[in-house]
Each structure stands twice: as C-alpha cells, then as structure tokens.
Scaffold this active site. Sequence first.
Site, PDB file in Angstrom:
ATOM      1  N   GLU A 153      39.970  37.766  40.013  1.00  0.00           N
ATOM      2  CA  GLU A 153      39.362  37.303  41.277  1.00  0.00           C
ATOM      3  C   GLU A 153      38.338  38.348  41.668  1.00  0.00           C
ATOM      4  O   GLU A 153      38.671  39.373  42.243  1.00  0.00           O
ATOM      5  CB  GLU A 153      40.431  37.184  42.373  1.00  0.00           C
ATOM      6  CG  GLU A 153      41.520  36.179  42.088  1.00  0.00           C
ATOM      7  CD  GLU A 153      41.067  34.736  42.254  1.00  0.00           C
ATOM      8  OE1 GLU A 153      39.887  34.499  42.605  1.00  0.00           O
ATOM      9  OE2 GLU A 153      41.876  33.846  42.009  1.00  0.00           O
ATOM     10  N   GLY A 192      36.694  44.009  36.950  1.00  0.00           N
ATOM     11  CA  GLY A 192      37.265  42.842  36.269  1.00  0.00           C
ATOM     12  C   GLY A 192      36.832  42.750  34.819  1.00  0.00           C
ATOM     13  O   GLY A 192      37.619  42.354  33.942  1.00  0.00           O
ATOM     14  N   CYS A 207      35.167  38.655  49.844  1.00  0.00           N
ATOM     15  CA  CYS A 207      34.592  38.128  48.597  1.00  0.00           C
ATOM     16  C   CYS A 207      33.834  36.845  48.884  1.00  0.00           C
ATOM     17  O   CYS A 207      32.886  36.502  48.182  1.00  0.00           O
ATOM     18  CB  CYS A 207      35.686  37.896  47.566  1.00  0.00           C
ATOM     19  SG  CYS A 207      37.049  36.908  48.203  1.00  0.00           S
TER      20      CYS A 207
END
Length: 508
Positions: free
Chosen positions: A265, A248, A299
């Site tokens: 995310e 990310g 996650c």
Amino acid sequence: MKTSTQQLLSSLGIDAVNSGAWAGGALDTDGGQRVASTNPATGETLAEVSLATRAHYDQVIEAAQAAYQRWRMVPAPKRGEIVRQMGNAMRDQKDLLGRLVTLEVGKILSEGMGEVQESIDMADLAVGMSRQLNGLTMHSERDRHRMYEQWHPLGTIGVITAFNFPNAVWAWNAMVALIGGDAVVWKPSLKAPLTAIATHRVCNAVLEEHGFGGLLGLIIGADAEVGEAMIHDKRLPLISATGSTRMGRHVGQATAARLARCLLELGGNNAIIVDPSADLDLALRGILFGAVGTAGQRCTSTRRLFLHESIAPAFTDRLVAAYEQVRIGDPSDPSTLMGPLIDDDAVQQYLQAIDAIRQQGGEILTGGSVIDRPGSFVRPTVVRARPDMAICQHETFAPILYVFTYRDLSQAIAWQNDVPQGLSSSIFSDSFRNVERFLSHEGSDCGIANVNIGTSGAEIGGAFGGEKETGGGREAGSDSWKAYMRRQTCTLNWSPELPLAQGVTFEI
Ligand code: NAD
C-alpha cells in the site's frame, strides 16, 4: 510538557523510556539505542523508546510462531469473538488513543478520533468475516467425486506501517489476519512508536486473558536491522507494507527473491476532476478536505485538480479564498483544521517542492512558505500548474495542490491517469454521461474512483488500495481477507473406482 500530556501517556502505559520489543509483554531492551517521539506541533519530546535489536526480533517472532500453533486451531468464529473483545477494548480507550494519535503525529483531534474509530470498525467487520471465510464448491468431471476449496491460515504475518496512520493501518491488517488464524508481528514507523505501543497494549491485554499472549508482536527498531530482518525472514509468508513507493519497491524485491507474498500500500498522486455540471459548493468542500485535511499527509490526499475551463477562473478564486481561511495551529484545539507536518524533514521536502514548482514555471496562488512558530507548520498551497511540470508526477507528502484547466473530459481523464501512481480519484459532476465515462474502462485507472466525494476518507467496507506504483495491494473490506490465508483445493473420491481426469488411462 503539560501535565495533561503526562497523564495521557501514563494512562496508556507509556513510560519515559519504553521497550522497543513486545512479545505480548515488554522484552528488556535497556541499553539499546534510543529514539525520541516528539510532538510535531511543539517539537517537545513525548517519550523515548529503546530500540529492539535483531536478537529481540527473533524472540518476538518465536513467541508469535508458538502462539500461532494453538491459535490456528481455534474455530474462526471463536477467533472473531476475541477480536470483538479487542474492538470493545479500543472503544473503551478511544478517547485516549485518539488524543495520542493527535499528540504524536499532529492530526487534528477529530481525525485522531476517526482513526481509532476506523480500527474499531475493522474489528467489527472482522467479527462478521470470521463466519464467512467461505470457499467455493465445484462439480467434478469424475463420477462420485467432490471438489471444493477451503482457506487455511498463512502463519505469522509481518506488518510494516507508515507514520501517518499509526493505529488504523495496523488494524486493517491485524484484525483480518487474526480472524484468519494468523499471528501478526508489527513494525511501526519510528516516527510514531508510542501509538503503536499503546495500541499493542490495549489489544494484547485481551489476548492475554484468553491465553494467547505473544500472538501479537511489536518490534520497534532500525530499518537496516529489524526491518531488513523482517522482509527477508523465511518464517513470514506474507509481508504487508504501507509506506512510500521507494520502500515498497525494496520490500517487493526482497519478498519476491524468497517467493513470499507481499501486500503493498504505497504512495498516491490523487486527482479530482470538476466538470461544468458539478455542484461547486460540494466540490469546494470535498477538495478542501482532500487537499488540506491531515496537512496533505494521507496517501489519498488530493494533489491534483482538473477544472473545466468554463468554471476554472471563478472557482480557483473561491478555492484560494477558502485556503486563506483555514485555521492552522494546535491540532488538539477543536477549532483547528490543519495541524503540522510530521517533522522537519517533511518541511524541507515541502520547501524543495516549492522551489521545483517555481523553477518549472508553476504559479503559487497561495501558501508556499513555512509558518514561523514552534513545530513543523507550513502554509497550505495552491499552484496554477501545467501538465508537463515534472514535480506534478511526484507525491510530495504535504498540502500542495496543483490546479489545471481542461477543455474536454477525455483530456482531463488522460492527464489524471498520466502519473506513475494509481490510488484514488474523484469526479464532481451531475452529468450522468460524464460520471459513467469516468467510471468506465476508459475512465480512471485508480484503485478508488469516487463520484461527488473527494479522494480521501475511504470506508473500511470496500477493498482499499491502488494500482501501478501504489503497489496493487487491497486491504480492509470486501474479500481482502483472502490475502491473509492460503487456498487449498480438495478433491474427494467416494466411488469404488479411480478414474483419472481428462480421460487419461493408466492400467497395468
Ligand atoms: P516510509 O516509506 O518512509 O516508511 C514506511 C515504513 O516502512 C516505516 O515503518 C519504515 O520504517 C519502513 N521501512 C523503510 N525501509 C524499510 C526496510 N528496508 N525494511 C523494512 N521496513 C522499512 O513512509 P512514511 O513516510 O512513514 O509514510 C508516508 C508514505 O506512506 C507516503 O508515501 C504515503 O502515500 C504512504 N502511505 C500509503 C498508504 C496506502 O494505503 N496506500 C497508507 C498510508 C501511507
């Protein structure tokens, strides 16, 4: 390979070797480098994918761009009707798709089915949203003027997904982007390409019926080639990327450099606090599902547990006893509670974390080893930990739970927040004051804060996402649709005059 596996794959249109590029239908990627998708519970190869190249990538994007030109002019409720049909197509195939998720990523069957249900729910939610893409109206300071906001489609959206939700994370993005009038090009994880192909085929068939083949694209290729092409592609105004914080950070920098949007995310390091007033039976169940469910590969998996000192010794004993009863094995057997990790790399990362725990003074209360059988199986692990252990700051994508003891709630909340990630958090408590403190501005700093339920298993109606190194993105419900559209402010003058704002005059 068992015949039933072959039947399942062929029922979903999966061949022995599959194309890695889909612009509606499959493009010819023969001769490309191949990647095998393996069953992590057995190590068997399920099928192969011939990877897409940069040239295939361009073809997929061009098809999506062309379909987008027409799709954006379809009224949003009519787009919603087509998304409703996609939801029904997934309903019809839920059993097959759910079993494929289990085969390819090793989730237990009820979670594999639950994942596809989540995609169906997303389609249903998006249908409703398609009639509610509402803008605000404002009162103009000028006589006989009107101001309002309206929302337009963004264009073609690039969606990058992680291996652990190989079907639903795409749907979180795609269902909402489609009702917003966008095209969607999906780059799934190379660890779960078959679920992506099957999902694409099911949903694309509905689009083809309506003359919109190509609106959904699928590109399966190397990160260095098609991944990099996607994140740097000026034709894509938004990249929605789900995966590790390392990935990310890179995607965020690439999109920032071209001033595009990104929706990130990323990793979590989620905690549960249990206070002395808590219903401990409830807490035990919530912790077990949060920490052991999906073999710790969500996650939102529970990674840290803060127990009040008055309950810690007895509760830890109960937790360890419960861990030792978890049925580990074939994820397609309905009695199994924990399947394998995704692959051998994940097992190595689990073992490295176990080494670090020992070196840093953690005490392993149960687990801490690999299970000697085919596939990538490890034992779920409980560690008596100290807040200063560096390993507790990291997300290890495996079933390892760090248990801490606290004296007062402020200390527990401070420890909970003292990690780089900020995704999900929970408190188990029957104390109104403690619950409100946890939910207040001085409480949890995470995107998700739950009471008397665990950290994982979010419903789609709420906006999903997290703070800090989790990336700040919000997807699925609430007003998350706004991320996939562009806002336009319009001022209309129906007076015969041309007054300027703020009283400015400009006359010849
Ligand atoms: P990963 O970061 O290894 O890969 C995720 C995706 O990024 C894959 O599709 C990969 O191919 C792609 N990618 C990697 N480098 C790229 C590049 N240079 N350009 C373009 N794409 C690139 O993650 P993973 O191992 O598949 O998934 C596990 C991680 O995902 C965990 O950290 C987990 O917490 C996170 N995750 C987060 C959420 C959330 O909603 N916050 C949901 C699921 C998973």
